[in-house]
Design a protein around this motif. Structure first.
Motif, PDB file in Angstrom:
ATOM      1  N   GLU A  32       0.875  -1.167   0.000  1.00 16.53           N
ATOM      2  CA  GLU A  32       0.000   0.000   0.000  1.00 16.53           C
ATOM      3  C   GLU A  32       0.914   1.220   0.000  1.00 16.53           C
ATOM      4  O   GLU A  32       1.841   1.298   0.804  1.00 16.53           O
ATOM      5  N   PHE A  34       1.546   5.518  -0.091  1.00 15.09           N
ATOM      6  CA  PHE A  34       0.996   6.777   0.384  1.00 15.09           C
ATOM      7  C   PHE A  34       1.935   7.926  -0.002  1.00 15.09           C
ATOM      8  O   PHE A  34       3.129   7.735  -0.172  1.00 15.09           O
ATOM      9  N   TYR A  36       2.735  11.605   1.857  1.00 17.16           N
ATOM     10  CA  TYR A  36       2.522  12.537   2.945  1.00 17.16           C
ATOM     11  C   TYR A  36       3.197  13.861   2.577  1.00 17.16           C
ATOM     12  O   TYR A  36       4.208  13.889   1.875  1.00 17.16           O
ATOM     13  N   GLN A  38       4.380  17.940   4.024  1.00 15.42           N
ATOM     14  CA  GLN A  38       4.597  18.852   5.147  1.00 15.42           C
ATOM     15  C   GLN A  38       4.824  20.244   4.601  1.00 15.42           C
ATOM     16  O   GLN A  38       5.881  20.531   4.012  1.00 15.42           O
ATOM     17  N   ARG A  43       2.171  20.581  10.280  1.00  9.00           N
ATOM     18  CA  ARG A  43       2.442  19.177  10.590  1.00  9.00           C
ATOM     19  C   ARG A  43       2.466  18.328   9.328  1.00  9.00           C
ATOM     20  O   ARG A  43       1.837  18.667   8.321  1.00  9.00           O
ATOM     21  N   LEU A  44       3.185  17.255   9.439  1.00 13.13           N
ATOM     22  CA  LEU A  44       3.162  16.262   8.370  1.00 13.13           C
ATOM     23  C   LEU A  44       1.746  15.683   8.291  1.00 13.13           C
ATOM     24  O   LEU A  44       1.125  15.379   9.307  1.00 13.13           O
ATOM     25  N   LEU A  46      -1.281  13.364   5.685  1.00 15.64           N
ATOM     26  CA  LEU A  46      -1.524  12.509   4.532  1.00 15.64           C
ATOM     27  C   LEU A  46      -2.034  13.338   3.359  1.00 15.64           C
ATOM     28  O   LEU A  46      -2.940  14.160   3.522  1.00 15.64           O
ATOM     29  N   ARG A  49      -3.538   8.282  -0.861  1.00 11.11           N
ATOM     30  CA  ARG A  49      -3.148   6.875  -0.785  1.00 11.11           C
ATOM     31  C   ARG A  49      -3.627   6.172  -2.037  1.00 11.11           C
ATOM     32  O   ARG A  49      -4.687   6.527  -2.575  1.00 11.11           O
ATOM     33  N   TYR A  86       6.795  13.261   1.148  1.00 12.79           N
ATOM     34  CA  TYR A  86       7.332  11.953   1.492  1.00 12.79           C
ATOM     35  C   TYR A  86       6.465  10.856   0.903  1.00 12.79           C
ATOM     36  O   TYR A  86       5.245  10.864   1.063  1.00 12.79           O
ATOM     37  N   HIS A  90       3.442   0.643   3.021  1.00  8.76           N
ATOM     38  CA  HIS A  90       3.038  -0.277   4.079  1.00  8.76           C
ATOM     39  C   HIS A  90       2.881  -1.651   3.455  1.00  8.76           C
ATOM     40  O   HIS A  90       2.200  -1.815   2.451  1.00  8.76           O
ATOM     41  N   LEU A  97       4.856   2.221   8.722  1.00 12.09           N
ATOM     42  CA  LEU A  97       5.156   2.710   7.387  1.00 12.09           C
ATOM     43  C   LEU A  97       6.665   2.850   7.209  1.00 12.09           C
ATOM     44  O   LEU A  97       7.373   3.184   8.149  1.00 12.09           O
ATOM     45  N   PHE A  99       9.156   5.172   5.174  1.00 15.88           N
ATOM     46  CA  PHE A  99       9.157   6.434   4.448  1.00 15.88           C
ATOM     47  C   PHE A  99      10.405   6.578   3.590  1.00 15.88           C
ATOM     48  O   PHE A  99      11.478   6.068   3.931  1.00 15.88           O
ATOM     49  N   GLY A 100      10.237   7.310   2.478  1.00 11.73           N
ATOM     50  CA  GLY A 100      11.389   7.710   1.697  1.00 11.73           C
ATOM     51  C   GLY A 100      12.049   8.902   2.357  1.00 11.73           C
ATOM     52  O   GLY A 100      11.603   9.401   3.390  1.00 11.73           O
ATOM     53  N   GLY A 102      12.289  11.889   1.214  1.00 12.78           N
ATOM     54  CA  GLY A 102      11.598  13.153   0.999  1.00 12.78           C
ATOM     55  C   GLY A 102      12.132  13.961  -0.178  1.00 12.78           C
ATOM     56  O   GLY A 102      13.308  13.876  -0.535  1.00 12.78           O
TER      57      GLY A 102
END
Lengths: 109, 114
Positions: A32, A34, A36, A38, A43-44, A46, A49, A86, A90, A97, A99-100, A102
């Motif tokens: 899955e 996503f 995200y 910022q 805030r970071l 979503l 997805r 980012y 999942h 999760l 994350f890459g 960014g």
């Protein structure tokens, strides 16, 4: 183990130009994916997805299992799109999760 | 309702001191995550709590790092004998159940180790 790669740390485009933020992943199963985002001093959160198959703020992302990619695209970038993006993955075997690293997008006037 | 809150927002400490960072997740969220955000390093997973299950500590960088979650709600991340390389923004997030659910992030704690 799963891994997410965002090859561009910095990306600049002019307002009104198309933008594509690259994301590649490594995982042998069905992931899955996503995105995200910022924004400055926020805030970071979503953005979208892949299972939703929706467009948020003009952004879309298509999961390409053959190329193991989940690139984020927008046909006409706006200055308010400037932010850190980012990509995240999942997998069924993980409980969190991955994350890459960014991509900082700057949309120039 | 209230989102994820973290305290303090900023922490400056001297090398070798211990620090405690606090996270209050969204009420009803059973999953809680700690991440570290460093310049140029992206978002690094540290630890994950899910209900009463044993936490996933696989991302903790050394045994100087530990975390606990009391009563299935508030969590504390402790860094012992801080080092300059621990300087970063520490983010907490919570989600309803699993990593596949939307994660809601706190504002972060900026830690500076002198």
């Amino acid at each position: 183990a799963q891994r997410v790669t965002q090859p561009e740390k910095l990306l600049s485009v002019f307002k009104g130009a198309p933008v594509e933020l690259k994301c590649n992943y490594s995982y042998s199963g069905s992931p899955e994916l996503f995105w995200y985002v910022q924004y400055s001093r926020q805030r970071l959160q979503l953005l979208l997805r892949h299972i939703s198959r929706e467009s948020i703020k003009g952004f879309t992302a298509d999961l390409n299992k053959g190329e193991t990619s989940f690139h984020l695209k927008k046909p006409f970038a706006q200055e308010e799109d400037s932010a850190m993006y980012y990509c995240a993955l999942h997998s069924g075997s993980a409980r969190q999760l991955t994350f890459g690293s960014g991509t900082q997008l700057t949309v120039l006037p | 309702g209230a989102g994820v809150s973290q305290s303090p927002s900023n922490k400056v400490t001297e090398k070798g001191k211990d620090v405690e960072l606090r996270c209050d997740p969204i009420s009803g969220h059973t999953a809680l995550y700690w991440y570290r955000q460093s310049l140029g390093q992206g978002l690094e997973f540290l630890i994950y709590f899910q209900g009463n299950s044993a936490p996933d500590k696989s991302g903790l960088p050394s045994d100087r790092f530990s975390a606990e979650r009391t009563g299935g709600s508030v969590s504390t991340l402790t860094i012992q004998r801080t080092q300059q390389e621990d300087s970063a923004v520490y983010l907490c997030a919570s989600s309803f159940r699993t990593g596949a659910d939307t994660q809601y992030f706190g504002p972060g704690t900026r830690l500076t180790v002198l």
